[in-house]
Design a protein around this motif. Sequence first.
Motif, PDB file in Angstrom:
ATOM      1  N   ARG A  15       5.765  -3.354   2.179  1.00 46.53           N
ATOM      2  CA  ARG A  15       5.271  -2.136   2.064  1.00 46.53           C
ATOM      3  C   ARG A  15       6.459  -1.193   1.679  1.00 46.53           C
ATOM      4  O   ARG A  15       7.508  -1.174   2.387  1.00 46.53           O
ATOM      5  N   PHE A  31       2.618   2.840  -2.216  1.00 43.08           N
ATOM      6  CA  PHE A  31       2.154   1.492  -2.776  1.00 43.08           C
ATOM      7  C   PHE A  31       2.532   0.501  -1.909  1.00 43.08           C
ATOM      8  O   PHE A  31       3.567   0.315  -1.061  1.00 43.08           O
ATOM      9  N   GLU A  32       1.725  -0.699  -1.734  1.00 44.02           N
ATOM     10  CA  GLU A  32       1.820  -1.639  -1.037  1.00 44.02           C
ATOM     11  C   GLU A  32       2.072  -3.095  -1.874  1.00 44.02           C
ATOM     12  O   GLU A  32       1.039  -3.384  -2.925  1.00 44.02           O
ATOM     13  N   TYR A  34       1.315  -7.011  -1.865  1.00 42.52           N
ATOM     14  CA  TYR A  34       1.325  -8.315  -0.849  1.00 42.52           C
ATOM     15  C   TYR A  34       1.431  -9.633  -1.617  1.00 42.52           C
ATOM     16  O   TYR A  34       0.902  -9.793  -2.800  1.00 42.52           O
ATOM     17  N   GLU A  36       0.674 -13.140  -2.712  1.00 41.16           N
ATOM     18  CA  GLU A  36      -0.620 -13.845  -3.072  1.00 41.16           C
ATOM     19  C   GLU A  36      -0.235 -15.472  -3.508  1.00 41.16           C
ATOM     20  O   GLU A  36       0.925 -15.560  -4.046  1.00 41.16           O
ATOM     21  N   ARG A  41      -0.128  -8.845  -5.090  1.00 40.21           N
ATOM     22  CA  ARG A  41      -1.139  -7.712  -5.463  1.00 40.21           C
ATOM     23  C   ARG A  41      -0.626  -6.231  -4.941  1.00 40.21           C
ATOM     24  O   ARG A  41      -0.017  -6.234  -4.216  1.00 40.21           O
ATOM     25  N   VAL A  43      -1.365  -2.386  -4.346  1.00 40.33           N
ATOM     26  CA  VAL A  43      -2.414  -1.535  -3.925  1.00 40.33           C
ATOM     27  C   VAL A  43      -1.844  -0.161  -3.886  1.00 40.33           C
ATOM     28  O   VAL A  43      -0.590   0.158  -3.265  1.00 40.33           O
ATOM     29  N   PHE A  45      -2.360   3.738  -2.518  1.00 42.88           N
ATOM     30  CA  PHE A  45      -3.105   4.576  -1.827  1.00 42.88           C
ATOM     31  C   PHE A  45      -2.585   6.096  -2.031  1.00 42.88           C
ATOM     32  O   PHE A  45      -1.717   6.466  -2.098  1.00 42.88           O
TER      33      PHE A  45
END
Length: 102
Positions: A15, A31-32, A34, A36, A41, A43, A45
Amino acid sequence: MLAVLQKTKDGYVARFETLNWSINGEDRVRFELYSESDGCRLVLFEKINKMTGDTPKDLAGWHVCLDVIKALLDDRIVDSREKEWEKWYKEYSLLVENFDYS
């Protein structure tokens, strides 16, 4: 920049808090990333404390940034970021204008 790595059963989750801004210090962008199986990925917010005249501009800007990232990952380019921004600015202006604040 704040980076936090967490170990999960599937790997690591990263994160990154990259930007905080506003006059009152309450709006945030985070921004996060992840892990995979085939990459990662991303994300985004955004916490908007109060809608302003700049809100549709900011939203259009983030939209174009994410489109550019996707295009680069797909080995494509965005021909005109400005034209894309103008298109999304119109869309977000309508959405913000019609947003129910109650």
